[in-house]
Design a protein around this motif. Structure first.
Motif, PDB file in Angstrom:
ATOM      1  N   THR A 184     -35.596  60.585  -0.627  1.00  0.00           N
ATOM      2  CA  THR A 184     -36.986  60.855  -1.029  1.00  0.00           C
ATOM      3  C   THR A 184     -37.053  61.337  -2.477  1.00  0.00           C
ATOM      4  N   GLN A 221     -31.781  61.920   3.961  1.00  0.00           N
ATOM      5  CA  GLN A 221     -33.205  61.528   3.856  1.00  0.00           C
ATOM      6  C   GLN A 221     -33.887  62.275   2.704  1.00  0.00           C
ATOM      7  N   THR A 222     -33.482  63.528   2.501  1.00  0.00           N
ATOM      8  CA  THR A 222     -34.061  64.332   1.413  1.00  0.00           C
ATOM      9  C   THR A 222     -33.700  63.729   0.060  1.00  0.00           C
ATOM     10  N   PHE A 235     -39.681  68.863  -4.228  1.00  0.00           N
ATOM     11  CA  PHE A 235     -39.682  68.163  -2.936  1.00  0.00           C
ATOM     12  C   PHE A 235     -38.592  68.564  -1.942  1.00  0.00           C
ATOM     13  N   CYS A 279     -39.224  68.322   2.049  1.00  0.00           N
ATOM     14  CA  CYS A 279     -38.502  67.372   2.921  1.00  0.00           C
ATOM     15  C   CYS A 279     -37.827  68.114   4.070  1.00  0.00           C
ATOM     16  N   TYR A 280     -37.180  69.240   3.731  1.00  0.00           N
ATOM     17  CA  TYR A 280     -36.490  70.017   4.768  1.00  0.00           C
ATOM     18  C   TYR A 280     -37.476  70.449   5.852  1.00  0.00           C
ATOM     19  N   LEU A 287     -40.219  69.212   6.701  1.00  0.00           N
ATOM     20  CA  LEU A 287     -40.764  68.106   7.497  1.00  0.00           C
ATOM     21  C   LEU A 287     -39.691  67.472   8.386  1.00  0.00           C
ATOM     22  N   GLY A 288     -38.496  68.038   8.337  1.00  0.00           N
ATOM     23  CA  GLY A 288     -37.453  67.613   9.269  1.00  0.00           C
ATOM     24  C   GLY A 288     -36.431  66.643   8.711  1.00  0.00           C
ATOM     25  N   ALA A 289     -36.453  66.418   7.402  1.00  0.00           N
ATOM     26  CA  ALA A 289     -35.501  65.458   6.829  1.00  0.00           C
ATOM     27  C   ALA A 289     -34.105  66.073   6.751  1.00  0.00           C
ATOM     28  N   ASN A 290     -33.096  65.242   6.997  1.00  0.00           N
ATOM     29  CA  ASN A 290     -31.730  65.728   6.803  1.00  0.00           C
ATOM     30  C   ASN A 290     -31.364  65.554   5.318  1.00  0.00           C
TER      31      ASN A 290
END
Lengths: 239, 237
Positions: free
Chosen positions: A149, A145-146, A132, A136-137, A139-142
């Motif tokens: 998740t 947030q990564t 994941f 996550c990266y 999809l724009g997650a910092n």
């Protein structure tokens, strides 16, 4: 009397004995002790395992190998080590009055299952992270947030590790016997340390098979329920 | 616009990409074709800022994307060959990119419903993603990328494991997303797909860029012998 007759007679008597306050008292203590040990173990093994699982650092392989090695130590050896730690004269934890005390068994079982719980969580987080992190990266997650998740996706495994740990704790004998001493005084519940495994062992060597079988049925039922929940969670993760 | 200058990538001392220089313009579908192991996925990972080159320069809209990697990653979204979905509903999967960008709930709902309708998956909105078929999973993962409306959409073999009808559905979704302000980059070894979709094509061979050009030029008049062989199916591994 034939051994088979002993077992059948014992089994029939055991069905009546299951409701006996003595049996229920021991069963409740077992659940309380192993449940507390599992919670205590999760309390320190979850954060440590998350850190080990998420990050790469020097010596990570050595730590993982050590954890796996500790997971394989027999419970009697743990019992011996803990006894030497708890003994009032000279033990490093001697002043805490843990010997022949349920608190001592709880701490002992918590230490016993920590490597098992940790290795499951570390493996789960490493696998989840591999799948994941890039997703996550992209999809724009910092970073925060990564990680959130990854932990969310690992949650069923963390729950599973706790259940497997509880199963190990409730079925162990070495620590409960060496540290707890199988103390049972009717009406003095604060001092009693008798749990299902130590009671089964004692009644078996005394040839009180009916009581041993009754206790055995309860222990097996608990393990069966726990295994059923474990398999259910595993199946829901894998499908 | 993406400019790659002399990009190299080594893994365990093995050269995966060797001196790749490319310019990818907006408003085009750019296909990277090559055999398995040519380095297509590695190149896409570098373009998507999911991997760092060992050497070379990457310029994104005249800026260095490594200066603020999270900001630039939010402009480029990659769809992987194997659809990876979170263990939750279709809605939550598609909403993820919007949630991490702090969109409000109403807008998230509107956008997710709109994009799911576009990819023909609206009726599955509340279904658990893990129960979808391979083609449906890929459609959800493409919807999850499109809903963000990225400047650059990167697709790694998006139809490699799908049947023909699902392939056509996904190709239509990709074509519909084409816009003058966006770039679409697709890695594939499917030559028919390249012809159907691409405006420009690059041929990658063992980490080296063999030839780049307009699709018709590459297919009708390839300059390099290796490209000719690849197009004619005469390249065996």
């Amino acid at each position: 009397m034939l051994i088979v007759e002993y077992i059948i007679k014992g089994f029939l008597e055991a069905l009546d004995l299951i409701h006996h306050p003595y049996i229920l008292d021991i069963a409740c203590r077992s659940l309380k002790v192993s449940g507390s040990a599992t919670i205590l173990s999760l309390f320190f093994s979850v954060p440590i395992s998350i850190l080990i699982g998420l990050y790469e650092f020097k010596g990570k392989m050595i730590i993982k190998n050590l954890i796996n090695t500790f997971a394989g130590i027999p419970t009697v050896i743990w019992g011996l080590i803990l006894y030497l730690m708890y003994v009032p004269n000279g033990g490093i934890l001697g002043k805490f009055d843990l010997l022949y005390n349920v608190k001592g068994i709880i701490l002992g079982q918590a230490l016993l299952i920590t490597p098992l719980i940790s290795s499951i969580i570390i493996d789960a987080i490493e696998k989840t992270e591999k799948i994941f992190r890039k997703l996550c990266y992209t999809l724009g997650a910092n970073e925060f947030q990564t990680i959130k998740t990854i932990l969310k996706e690992s949650l069923p495994w963390i729950l599973l590790s706790g259940i497997i740990g509880f199963n190990r704790a409730i079925s162990e004998l070495g620590i409960a016997l060496t540290i707890g001493g199988n103390v049972y005084v009717p009406g003095a519940s604060d001092f009693n340390t008798r749990v299902l495994t130590t009671a089964i062992q004692m009644h078996t060597v005394r040839a009180e098979f009916s009581t041993a079988i009754a206790l055995g049925i309860i222990l097996l039922t608990i393990i069966l329920i726990v295994n059923f929940i474990t398999n259910y969670i595993k199946k829901s993760i894998e499908t | 616009m993406i400019i790659l200058k002399n990009i190299c990538k080594k893994i365990n001392n093995k050269k995966i990409l060797d001196n790749i220089s490319l310019t990818i313009n907006k408003g085009k579908i750019f296909c990277i074709m090559g055999h398995s192991g040519a380095g297509k996925t590695t190149l896409l990972n570098i373009i998507s800022l999911l991997d760092n080159p060992t050497a070379g320069e990457y310029i994104f809209n005249n800026q260095n994307p490594y200066s603020d990697i999270v900001k630039f990653r939010r402009k480029i979204t990659m769809v992987f060959q194997e659809p990876i979905l979170f263990n939750t509903s279709v809605f939550e999967n598609v909403a993820y990119g919007l949630k991490v960008r702090n969109y409000d709930k109403e807008e998230i709902r509107e956008r997710v419903e709109y994009i799911l309708e576009k990819v023909g998956m609206l009726e599955y909105i509340n279904k658990k993603a893990k129960y979808l078929s391979g083609g449906e999973k890929q459609r959800v993962s493409i919807a999850r990328a499109l809903v963000i409306e990225p400047e650059v959409l990167v697709l790694d073999e998006p139809t490699a494991n799908l049947d023909y009808s699902n392939t056509l559905i996904i190709e239509k979704i990709i074509k519909d997303f084409k816009d003058k302000d966006r770039s679409i980059i697709i890695a594939t070894h499917n030559l028919f797909q390249v012809r159907r979709l691409a405006d420009e094509v690059a041929h990658l061979y063992y980490g080296r860029l063999i030839e780049v050009g307009k699709t018709d030029d590459i297919f009708n008049n390839p300059k390099h012998n290796l490209t000719k062989k690849f197009i004619n199916g005469e390249m065996f591994f």
